[in-house]
Design a protein around this motif. Structure first.
Motif, mmCIF file in Angstrom:
data_model
loop_
_atom_site.group_PDB
_atom_site.id
_atom_site.type_symbol
_atom_site.label_atom_id
_atom_site.label_comp_id
_atom_site.label_asym_id
_atom_site.label_seq_id
_atom_site.Cartn_x
_atom_site.Cartn_y
_atom_site.Cartn_z
ATOM 1 N N LEU A 189 0.835 -1.202 0.000
ATOM 2 C CA LEU A 189 0.000 0.000 0.000
ATOM 3 C C LEU A 189 0.869 1.251 0.000
ATOM 4 O O LEU A 189 0.573 2.222 -0.706
ATOM 5 N N ARG A 190 1.942 1.232 0.757
ATOM 6 C CA ARG A 190 2.854 2.374 0.780
ATOM 7 C C ARG A 190 3.522 2.570 -0.580
ATOM 8 O O ARG A 190 3.723 3.699 -1.025
ATOM 9 N N VAL A 191 3.848 1.477 -1.237
ATOM 10 C CA VAL A 191 4.416 1.565 -2.582
ATOM 11 C C VAL A 191 3.401 2.208 -3.523
ATOM 12 O O VAL A 191 3.744 3.071 -4.335
ATOM 13 N N ALA A 192 2.133 1.829 -3.396
ATOM 14 C CA ALA A 192 1.096 2.386 -4.266
ATOM 15 C C ALA A 192 0.864 3.866 -3.986
ATOM 16 O O ALA A 192 0.672 4.651 -4.914
ATOM 17 N N LEU A 193 0.889 4.244 -2.735
ATOM 18 C CA LEU A 193 0.633 5.637 -2.388
ATOM 19 C C LEU A 193 1.797 6.554 -2.765
ATOM 20 O O LEU A 193 1.581 7.669 -3.252
ATOM 21 N N ARG A 194 3.009 6.104 -2.554
ATOM 22 C CA ARG A 194 4.183 6.938 -2.812
ATOM 23 C C ARG A 194 4.686 6.816 -4.243
ATOM 24 O O ARG A 194 5.483 7.644 -4.677
ATOM 25 N N ASP A 195 4.280 5.781 -4.949
ATOM 26 C CA ASP A 195 4.750 5.487 -6.298
ATOM 27 C C ASP A 195 6.274 5.402 -6.341
ATOM 28 O O ASP A 195 6.924 5.943 -7.222
ATOM 29 N N ARG A 196 6.814 4.723 -5.343
ATOM 30 C CA ARG A 196 8.251 4.481 -5.252
ATOM 31 C C ARG A 196 8.488 3.016 -4.936
ATOM 32 O O ARG A 196 7.646 2.360 -4.328
ATOM 33 N N ALA A 197 9.649 2.543 -5.300
ATOM 34 C CA ALA A 197 10.005 1.156 -5.029
ATOM 35 C C ALA A 197 10.156 0.934 -3.526
ATOM 36 O O ALA A 197 10.551 1.845 -2.803
ATOM 37 N N PRO A 198 9.833 -0.263 -3.061
ATOM 38 C CA PRO A 198 10.045 -0.537 -1.633
ATOM 39 C C PRO A 198 11.539 -0.558 -1.330
ATOM 40 O O PRO A 198 12.350 -0.971 -2.151
ATOM 41 N N ALA A 199 11.871 -0.092 -0.137
ATOM 42 C CA ALA A 199 13.281 -0.047 0.240
ATOM 43 C C ALA A 199 13.453 -0.593 1.645
ATOM 44 O O ALA A 199 12.512 -0.612 2.433
ATOM 45 N N GLY A 200 14.643 -1.057 1.940
ATOM 46 C CA GLY A 200 14.987 -1.502 3.285
ATOM 47 C C GLY A 200 14.179 -2.697 3.748
ATOM 48 O O GLY A 200 14.089 -3.719 3.074
ATOM 49 N N VAL A 201 13.559 -2.533 4.919
ATOM 50 C CA VAL A 201 12.792 -3.619 5.526
ATOM 51 C C VAL A 201 11.574 -3.972 4.679
ATOM 52 O O VAL A 201 11.211 -5.144 4.554
ATOM 53 N N GLY A 202 10.962 -2.978 4.049
ATOM 54 C CA GLY A 202 9.806 -3.241 3.191
ATOM 55 C C GLY A 202 10.158 -4.125 2.008
ATOM 56 O O GLY A 202 9.404 -5.025 1.643
ATOM 57 N N ARG A 203 11.304 -3.874 1.422
ATOM 58 C CA ARG A 203 11.765 -4.707 0.298
ATOM 59 C C ARG A 203 12.010 -6.136 0.762
ATOM 60 O O ARG A 203 11.647 -7.095 0.082
ATOM 61 N N ILE A 204 12.617 -6.274 1.936
ATOM 62 C CA ILE A 204 12.877 -7.608 2.480
ATOM 63 C C ILE A 204 11.563 -8.323 2.779
ATOM 64 O O ILE A 204 11.418 -9.522 2.499
ATOM 65 N N LEU A 205 10.585 -7.592 3.339
ATOM 66 C CA LEU A 205 9.282 -8.201 3.640
ATOM 67 C C LEU A 205 8.596 -8.695 2.375
ATOM 68 O O LEU A 205 8.060 -9.814 2.339
ATOM 69 N N LEU A 206 8.569 -7.861 1.333
ATOM 70 C CA LEU A 206 7.919 -8.291 0.093
ATOM 71 C C LEU A 206 8.670 -9.445 -0.558
ATOM 72 O O LEU A 206 8.059 -10.359 -1.119
ATOM 73 N N PHE A 207 9.987 -9.421 -0.489
ATOM 74 C CA PHE A 207 10.758 -10.531 -1.046
ATOM 75 C C PHE A 207 10.472 -11.821 -0.291
ATOM 76 O O PHE A 207 10.289 -12.879 -0.898
ATOM 77 N N SER A 208 10.414 -11.731 1.036
ATOM 78 C CA SER A 208 10.113 -12.934 1.821
ATOM 79 C C SER A 208 8.690 -13.424 1.557
ATOM 80 O O SER A 208 8.432 -14.622 1.549
#
Length: 172
Positions: free
Chosen positions: A70-89
């Motif tokens: 949802l944060r990716v959709a709202l900000r229109d930016r790639a996930p970074a840091g912990v968010g990227r790790i969460l989506l990858f997992s």
């Protein structure tokens, strides 16, 4: 662009999956509790409680992944840091669950898991390319001052490698 709609759909699907997985595990805990049976000597109350707790934790995990999408959709930016790790997992979890559900549940559950996996991977793929960096510029995009056309700010683009003009030839 397809980036934002994919992120929105992924967030909605992950939220729905979080609620679904929590409810299914809660229901399984209730069923085990009412049967009053043991499995390999384990107490039915322990199995019931552990199923409910695991369902809630797994549901919270998917809900957190949904918040990242949802944060990716709202900000229109790639996930970074912990968010990227969460989506990858979450992508890895869906791949493994998809492999397990073929034999246990059937092809429909496998297809659902692969669709969710595809949505998560599509988030990474659509936000992977950085627009306006030096590597994206071709030979026709060069400006006379050594910069890159469409780069925006000084330094050659948004977050890319700065463009450094070649040194002037020495006359000594």
């Amino acid at each position: 662009m397809v980036r934002r709609p994919v992120a929105w759909v992924t967030a909605i699907v992950l939220f729905a999956e979080a609620i679904g997985i929590a409810l299914v595990n809660w229901f399984m805990g209730i069923v085990v509790d009412r049967q009053d049976m043991s499995l390999a000597g384990l107490d039915s109350d322990v199995m019931s409680t552990s199923s409910k707790v695991a369902g809630l934790l797994f549901g919270l995990y998917f809900a957190l992944c949904g918040v990242v999408a949802l944060r990716v959709a709202l900000r229109d930016r790639a996930p970074a840091g912990v968010g990227r790790i969460l989506l990858f997992s979450a992508a890895v979890v869906h791949a493994l669950l998809g492999a397990f559900t073929v034999g246990l549940v059937g092809w429909g559950a496998f297809a659902f898991m692969m669709v969710v996996l595809g949505l998560i991977v599509l988030i990474f793929m659509t936000y992977d390319r950085r627009e306006g960096t030096v590597s994206d510029a071709g030979p026709d995009d060069a400006k006379p001052d050594g910069g890159v056309a469409g780069g925006g700010a000084a330094g050659g683009g948004s977050g890319g490698t700065p463009v450094i003009p070649p040194p002037a030839p020495s006359t000594t």
